[in-house]
Motif scaffolding. Structure first.
Motif, short mmCIF file in Angstrom:
data_model
loop_
_atom_site.label_atom_id
_atom_site.label_comp_id
_atom_site.label_asym_id
_atom_site.label_seq_id
_atom_site.Cartn_x
_atom_site.Cartn_y
_atom_site.Cartn_z
N LEU A 153 0.82 -1.19 0.00
CA LEU A 153 0.00 0.00 0.00
C LEU A 153 0.87 1.25 0.00
CD1 LEU A 153 -2.81 -0.99 2.51
CD2 LEU A 153 -2.91 -0.97 0.03
N THR A 154 1.75 1.38 0.96
CA THR A 154 2.62 2.55 1.03
C THR A 154 4.07 2.16 1.21
OG1 THR A 154 2.39 2.77 3.43
CG2 THR A 154 0.74 3.87 2.07
N ASN A 155 4.35 0.92 1.43
CA ASN A 155 5.71 0.46 1.63
C ASN A 155 6.12 -0.43 0.47
OD1 ASN A 155 8.13 0.28 2.92
ND2 ASN A 155 7.31 -0.50 4.84
N SER A 168 4.45 4.00 12.36
CA SER A 168 4.62 4.15 10.92
C SER A 168 3.47 4.98 10.35
CB SER A 168 4.64 2.79 10.22
OG SER A 168 3.40 2.13 10.33
N LEU A 169 3.75 5.66 9.25
CA LEU A 169 2.77 6.49 8.56
C LEU A 169 3.10 6.45 7.08
CD1 LEU A 169 0.39 8.51 8.71
CD2 LEU A 169 2.12 10.33 8.90
N GLY A 170 2.10 6.23 6.24
CA GLY A 170 2.37 6.17 4.81
C GLY A 170 1.16 6.55 3.99
N THR A 229 4.25 6.47 -3.83
CA THR A 229 4.09 6.02 -2.45
C THR A 229 5.12 6.71 -1.57
OG1 THR A 229 5.58 4.14 -2.77
CG2 THR A 229 3.23 3.75 -3.15
N SER A 230 4.74 6.93 -0.33
CA SER A 230 5.65 7.54 0.64
C SER A 230 5.40 6.90 2.00
CB SER A 230 5.42 9.05 0.72
OG SER A 230 6.31 9.65 1.64
N HIS A 231 6.47 6.57 2.71
CA HIS A 231 6.33 5.86 3.97
C HIS A 231 7.45 6.26 4.92
CE1 HIS A 231 6.63 2.40 6.78
NE2 HIS A 231 5.34 2.30 6.60
#
Length: 795
Positions: A123-125, A513-515, A527-529
């Motif tokens: 998803l984001t990673n 964690s946040l993404g 994507t950004s994580h």
């Protein structure tokens, strides 16, 4: 050997000439659709795999495949938090379908996408997968060897038979391996301690890069390797598959069998049995035999599952048993011999080929029991409960005097209990999981070795609470997670072989964690994580003391370099802050994925060479565990291009820059830049048989940021503060590999035959990440012939 090469060349000629007689086909059909959930909302980011080709659903949940030949193809659709969808589709014209996914009561991982290694991520990673079809190309090899195909994943080697996965420069206690949903608990701390997993059990292997500590704990600070077994099918018919292979270099034979079925009186219950055996002798370089590098292996697994729509349970058991020889030339009798081995670039000990494994050697037995269950609770979600018990026995044998070579120099028993309880839920647009997990480990040195243990006995209890939530709106996907952990550690050892001490330690640490993921259009996304995670040093990093025969080195831990220390204030937790940015592009005939990362690690634990020492078993290099502030930053990616209807190109690359910030120095055991190029010609699936030919070229560059070289004879007089190595970094290399295969129908079943050649130019080279590169080259040419007979009743 000459007759073998003539036979291999003849077979290659057969595979190469046969497809040239095949006529071109009219492959103009399309297959498209939309992936939805029960509510009717689309599922952007779902991975759709058709006949080995992969794509990702766009922001509206839509997907499309072009240039398909008529025929029956296998379709699978996967999305995190939902049950996998599998079906056979008959393509005779342009086809459009709607696929509805249901909640997955068994999903534990939150950030990975299923498929093959053609442009996919989480998803984001960043994450990559090796499908069942791709794993077949590594049949008979170890888990670590297969994972080297994934961008950004390399291996720490100990000779030609031991491979330990490295993800973005991190390994051992920083990498978590999930074996059929259970965290693998062995002696991961050893650089030469490879994962005790039989790759034949896997239907897919996923690598989730970046910190996954929120879901799995501090063991996942560097990433997660997920080994998935095939889903249990409710088919009452009997089915399975048989695999066999022979390898020329070390004259190895491999066989694996899988049987599965159901019960006439109950469609809800299914069973599976699997076993594999492997026996190989000494490997050979182009110039000499690598004496005492054989491997013997025998594995078994079985499963019994009960499954209904709203509830289910499974019992799984596996037994992994292997014996591995350690290069005899790695153990030298004097400092001069050690120095000469490095300078002369040739082992001091070379004997004729043999299947016999002598000391130094390893013997490992690993037993795993898994019991899991799920229950759907109306209006609440799905409750998952999982218990895992593991018993790991590791014995390491050294060359000893007075007839004691048959007695292990190190004998460790590790008993682990794991409990994982989670609730997967969907609420007001949020999809997530909340849960608790705990692990209890009891590690003991078996008496009778006559040698002071390398690591002490210890008991460890870990407990963690976590929550992960995901939100999807329009073209945006977002996720966030938070975790709290507590660890209790009790060390049991003797000081100076006299005084028994039992120091205890308590550690508290958090992870978060946040993404986000943004769909730029129907075929591209960003994507950004960011993840922050912590871990206390492992017992081995704290209290190692003595000769580690598997790596032919002496190691000292952080807490016993200046006497035995028990003050917890001296222990500094490793803290990782990792930023990951990714870009993914998927077009009709072209796909590209690039991922860049920056990982800042405070109190980074690493092994630093400090000199040499003489023991009763010879001279060995000495390494001390140290801590520093480190930066690891890099970029990796993959590209896939369908050049024509029959020809495709695949390429991967990875580059990592690492620096010791505190000492303004380089770091040890950092993989060099590497890439791989592959061209594949394949016969379209309309024919009764399927054929492919692949030519690939792995490329490894020289590690230009290696430590300075201080040869063994010069180590005693070295007074500098810079980190050093006992040998210079080897030159880079380019290898030439080739593989050809054919898949033939046998009534309702299939027979696959593949022939592969590695290092076809028989080049002499050394791998920087091989701990035994001090003493010997890598293996020369290796031909592999594999057979697979598939008689699955559910396909």
């Amino acid at each position: 050997m000459l007759q073998m090469r003539v036979l291999v060349l003849a077979l290659f000629s057969f595979f190469t000439v046969l497809p040239l007689s095949s006529a071109a086909q009219d492959c103009v059909n399309s297959f498209s659709g939309i992936v939805k959930e029960k509510s009717g909302d689309p599922l952007p980011g779902a991975t759709v795999v058709l006949a080995g080709k992969s794509t990702v659903a766009d922001a509206d949940g839509k997907f499309r495949f072009l240039n398909l030949c008529p025929g029956t193809l296998q379709l699978s659709v996967n999305y995190v938090g939902y049950r996998n969808f599998e079906a056979s589709v008959n393509i005779q014209r342009d086809t459009v379908i709607t696929i509805t996914l249901t909640d997955d009561e068994t999903t534990l991982q939150e950030v990975e996408i299923v498929g093959n290694t053609e442009a996919k991520s989480g998803l984001t990673n960043s994450s990559y997968s090796l499908s069942k079809e791709e794993l077949e190309h590594f049949s008979g090899k170890s888990l670590g060897e297969a994972l080297k195909r994934v961008p950004g994943v390399s291996a720490l080697q100990t000779g030609p038979a031991i491979f330990k996965p490295v993800i973005d420069g991190l390994h051992s206690q920083r990498i978590l391996i999930l074996n059929n949903g259970i965290r693998q608990e062995g002696q991961q701390w050893g650089i030469e301690h490879a994962p005790e997993i039989d790759p034949f059990i896997a239907s897919e292997i996923k690598v989730v890069k970046g910190s996954e500590a929120v879901r799995y704990g501090s063991d996942a600070i560097g990433g997660v390797i997920i080994v998935d077994t095939p889903p249990m099918h409710q088919a009452q018919k009997f089915g399975g598959e048989l695999n066999a292979g022979v390898f020329s270099n070390n004259r190895m034979g491999v066989f694996s069998g899988l049987l599965e079925g159901g019960f006439k009186n109950s469609e809800d219950i299914s069973w599976r049995l699997q076993s594999s055996v492997k026996k190989g002798g000494d490997y050979s370089t182009p110039d000499y035999v690598l004496s005492n590098t054989g491997v013997h292996e025998l594995n078994f697994s079985g499963a019994l599952a009960f499954r209904q729509e709203a509830r289910g349970a499974e019992i799984y058991f596996s037994s992994f048993n292997t014996e591995i020889g350690i290069l005899r030339a790695a153990h030298t009798g004097s400092l001069e011999d050690f120095d000469n081995s490095i300078r002369n670039q040739k082992p001091w000990y070379i004997e004729d080929f043999t299947y016999t494994i002598n000391a130094p050697r390893q013997k490992i037995n690993h037993q795993l029991l898994k019991v899991s269950a799920f229950k759907k609770i109306t209006g609440v979600g799905t409750l998952n409960i999982l218990y895992g018990g593991q018993f790991n026995q590791r014995k390491e044998y050294d060359i000893r005097r007075a007839g004691r070579t048959g007695k292990p120099a190190m004998s460790l028993d590790l008993f682990s209990n794991i409990l994982d309880v989670s609730l997967d839920h969907t609420w007001r647009g949020l999809t997530g999981s909340i849960g608790i997990n705990g692990t209890y480990k009891d590690n003991s040195n078996v008496p009778g070795t006559g040698i002071r243990p390398l690591i002490p006995n210890y008991q460890q209890l870990n407990g963690g609470l976590f929550i992960i939530e995901k939100y999807r709106k329009d073209k945006w996907l977002a996720e966030a997670g938070l975790r709290f952990d507590h660890q209790y550690l009790k060390v049991i050892t003797f000081i100076n072989n006299q005084d028994l001490v039992k120091p205890t330690f308590n550690f508290n640490y958090v992870s978060g964690s946040l993404g986000v993921s943004y769909y730029m259009n129907d075929f591209a996304r960003l994507t950004s994580h960011v993840g922050v995670s912590m871990r206390p040093p492992h017992v081995s990093e704290l209290y190692s003391e003595g000769l580690h025969h598997g790596t032919a080195s002496i190691e000292y831990g952080l807490m016993n370099q200046n006497g035995f220390q028990t003050d917890q204030s001296l222990i500094k937790k490793e803290i990782s802050t990792k930023f990951t940015e990714g870009f993914q592009l998927i077009r009709k005939t072209f796909s590209l994925e690039i991922s860049g990362y920056l990982n800042h690690i405070s109190n980074y634990v690493f092994l630093k060479p400090t000199g040499t020492a003489l023991t009763i078993r010879g001279y060995f290099p000495v390494f001390n565990y140290q801590q520093t502030e480190a930066i690891l930053t890099g970029i990796d990616g993959l590209m896939h291009w369908d050049i024509s209807r029959n020809v495709e190109y695949a390429g991967t690359f990875a580059y990592l820059y690492a620096r010791d910030v505190t000492n303004d120095d380089v770091l040890t055991f950092i993989p060099p830049a590497q890439m791989e190029h592959a061209l594949t010609w394949h016969q379209p699936t309309r024919k009764k048989y399927e054929i492919f030919i692949t030519v690939s070229a792995p490329v490894a560059f020289k590690q230009t940021r290696a430590p300075k070289t201080v040869y063994p004879l010069d180590a005693a007089s070295y007074e500098g503060d810079e980190v050093f190595d006992f040998a210079p970094a080897p030159d880079g290399y380019i290898l030439l590999n080739m593989e050809a295969g054919i898949k033939l129908p046998v009534r309702d079943h299939s027979l696959s035959i593949t022939l592969e050649g590695e290092n076809l130019t028989n080049a002499s080279y050394r791998v920087y990440m091989n701990r035994l590169r001090y003493f010997a080259d890598e293996p020369g040419t290796n031909f592999m012939l594999r057979l697979k007979y598939n008689f699955h009743s559910h396909e």
